[in-house]
Design an enzyme around this catalytic site. Structure first.
Site, PDB file in Angstrom:
ATOM      1  CG  HIS A 295      -6.613  -8.564   1.327  1.00 36.51           C
ATOM      2  ND1 HIS A 295      -6.264  -8.623   0.004  1.00 36.51           N
ATOM      3  CD2 HIS A 295      -5.756  -7.677   1.900  1.00 36.51           C
ATOM      4  CE1 HIS A 295      -5.236  -7.834  -0.229  1.00 36.51           C
ATOM      5  NE2 HIS A 295      -4.906  -7.239   0.916  1.00 36.51           N
TER       6      HIS A 295
ATOM      7  CB  SER B 249      -2.244  -8.211   2.495  1.00 36.65           C
ATOM      8  OG  SER B 249      -1.135  -7.694   3.189  1.00 36.65           O
TER       9      SER B 249
ATOM     10  CE  LYS C 198      -6.150  -4.504  -0.858  1.00 34.79           C
ATOM     11  NZ  LYS C 198      -5.034  -3.947  -1.578  1.00 34.79           N
TER      12      LYS C 198
HETATM   13  C1  LIG Z   1      -4.640  -5.225   4.574  1.00 35.14           C
HETATM   14  C2  LIG Z   1      -4.624  -3.958   3.787  1.00 35.14           C
HETATM   15  N1  LIG Z   1      -5.072  -2.824   4.371  1.00 35.14           N
HETATM   16  C3  LIG Z   1      -5.079  -1.671   3.717  1.00 35.14           C
HETATM   17  C4  LIG Z   1      -4.611  -1.556   2.426  1.00 35.14           C
HETATM   18  C5  LIG Z   1      -4.592  -0.221   1.745  1.00 35.14           C
HETATM   19  O1  LIG Z   1      -5.587  -0.149   0.795  1.00 35.14           O
HETATM   20  P1  LIG Z   1      -5.552   0.902  -0.396  1.00 35.14           P
HETATM   21  O2  LIG Z   1      -4.976   0.212  -1.573  1.00 35.14           O
HETATM   22  O3  LIG Z   1      -6.990   1.254  -0.594  1.00 35.14           O
HETATM   23  O4  LIG Z   1      -4.753   2.075   0.027  1.00 35.14           O
HETATM   24  C6  LIG Z   1      -4.149  -2.694   1.772  1.00 35.14           C
HETATM   25  C7  LIG Z   1      -3.657  -2.608   0.389  1.00 35.14           C
HETATM   26  O5  LIG Z   1      -2.656  -3.135   0.011  1.00 35.14           O
HETATM   27  C8  LIG Z   1      -4.141  -3.925   2.470  1.00 35.14           C
HETATM   28  O6  LIG Z   1      -3.673  -5.045   1.901  1.00 35.14           O
END
Ligand SMILES: Cc1ncc(COP(=O)(O)O)c(C=O)c1O
Length: 437
Positions: free
Chosen positions: A252, A224, A283
């Site tokens: 992502h 991310s 996202k």
């Molecule tokens: C790689 C990754 N996994 C999981 C999440 C968590 O997602 P959520 O916003 O649905 O809690 C994020 C969010 O920032 C992320 O970037």
């Protein structure tokens, strides 16, 4: 900074980078701002809060970048401080948050089922809407079964912590998301962190634990912050060689990579080799919530064992229905994905041409690596004043002295937006000595 300057924008632009950093540093200890704040002895558990002053210091300098208040959104723009700025601080990759069909579906569900479920999926919070979305996701991703959870964070945390038993070992990329770290941390099993995307190191770690029966390799597919993509073919090969299960976090990747945005798993044609697919609705699908997909028996276990799923209220009706509509649009209409890919290629070439180093892949996350935290916050503020709203990543989100401005792009950005962004980065990058004249 001049003694009477209240904001970094008042610093003359001709001042050289080193000068700016030293001026800012005199006032604010950036490198150590994240460290544990020593509390005053005898003042109890809250003493650390009393002496935690880093945010105030940054606010005083006019470079505090967090919790900006968004008053409205329209296309690629957000309104902040009564001013429209172009957002490159978004994960709304396909621009679906404000699609009229998504809003209509959410509104209908709100009218029919109310504002919330007021209970856990486990007992009283499972609506027909949740089951429909689970079936749609399973069909879209070609998986036997899916569980819709309240956030992507909980999907990772709940899944990993209930699967990783006392005798098991997880192999987790060092750049994985915090929710994976948390899942591993609260699980009874052991976690080994391998060097980011380093297959030799992963193999070394697997070999060291070859006597362990329960092994799971866990990776983000798209990281991310760096926008790197995981070496999924390498991971799958090692998983086969060392008989390990593979869990991917496609937060992502979904909506971005592969046919119809099915993710990196599909991009590499490795759907059958990946055991567990975790994703988020926050996202590309433009809402909130998360899910985990995989074999029916595995999902049935997680459904009955994951605390982060069982002991929390279900995703509210409007969100579930909105995501269901967004998934349908994503599946049927590929022009948003095409636009996203065109925009990504355009901005990356643009950054490259003006002297910034960027990843040469299809990922719309483009980190602008600066290094020094003071300089990063300063540049970010200059960009904001010039109408560009970006995110900063400073320690501990990234290692100290690896600060960056994280920019991300969507199908909603216009060519005019992208040219404005590039012009701004070129102007300030040159002035601050980040890129060559
Ligand atoms: C790689 C990754 N996994 C999981 C999440 C968590 O997602 P959520 O916003 O649905 O809690 C994020 C969010 O920032 C992320 O970037």
């Amino acid at each position: 900074m001049p003694a009477n300057a209240s904001s970094p924008t008042e610093v003359a632009p001709h001042i050289k980078r080193e000068k700016i950093i030293s001026l800012l540093k005199k006032k604010f200890d950036f490198e150590n701002a994240h460290l544990r704040v020593p509390g005053k002895k005898g003042n109890g558990i809250l003493s650390k809060c009393q002496s935690y002053d880093a945010p105030n210091q940054a606010k005083d300098l006019g470079i505090y970048p967090f919790f900006r208040e968004i008053q409205g959104t329209e296309g690629s723009k957000v309104r902040i401080d009564d001013k429209d700025v172009i957002s490159v601080s978004t994960n709304n990759y396909l621009g679906l948050t404000k699609d009229s069909r998504v809003i209509a579906a959410a509104r209908a569900a709100l009218e029919k089922f109310g504002a919330g479920c007021t209970g856990s999926r486990f007992l009283n919070g499972t609506l027909s809407l949740h089951k429909t979305l689970e079936r749609d996701l399973s069909a879209f991703l070609n998986r036997e079964d899916t569980i819709v959870m309240s956030t992507g964070f909980q999907a990772n945390q709940g899944t990993i912590s209930c699967l990783l038993g006392r005798k098991d070992v997880a192999f987790s990329d060092r750049e994985n998301h915090a929710s994976i770290y948390e899942g591993c941390a609260i699980a009874p099993g052991k976690t080994v962190r391998y060097r980011h995307n380093d297959m030799d190191h992963l193999e070394y770690c697997l070999k060291k634990h070859s006597g362990v029966d329960g092994k799971i390799i866990i990776t983000d597919t798209v990281f991310s912050m760096s926008g790197d993509i995981a070496n999924l073919p390498g991971i799958v090969k090692l998983a086969k060689d060392y008989r390990a299960t593979v869990l991917v976090d496609e937060a992502h990747g979904l909506g971005v990579l592969g046919d119809r945005g099915k993710g990196l798993t599909t991009y590499y044609d490795l759907e059958k080799e990946i055991d567990i697919y975790v994703g988020t609705f926050s996202k590309s699908l433009g809402s909130i919530g998360g899910f985990v997909s995989g074999d029916a028996r595995v999902m049935e276990y997680i459904r009955h064992k994951a605390s982060a799923f069982i002991f929390t209220a279900a995703l509210p009706p409007a969100s579930v229905a909105g995501v269901t509509a967004a998934l349908d649009i994503m599946n049927r209409e590929t022009e948003r994905l095409d636009r996203l890919r065109d925009n990504t290629a355009y901005i990356k070439k643009g950054f490259f041409d003006i002297g910034y180093q960027v990843n040469n892949n299809q990922v719309p996350i483009v980190p602008i690596k600066i290094g020094d935290e003071a300089l990063t916050l300063f540049l970010n503020q200059l960009l904001f004043n010039d109408g560009i709203f970006a995110s900063v990543a400073v320690s501990p989100v990234v290692p100290p002295l690896n600060a960056m401005i994280r920019t991300s792009y969507t199908a909603s950005h216009t060519r005019e937006d992208l040219d404005r962004i590039l012009a701004s980065f070129q102007k300030f990058g040159t002035e601050l000595g980040i890129i060559p004249q």
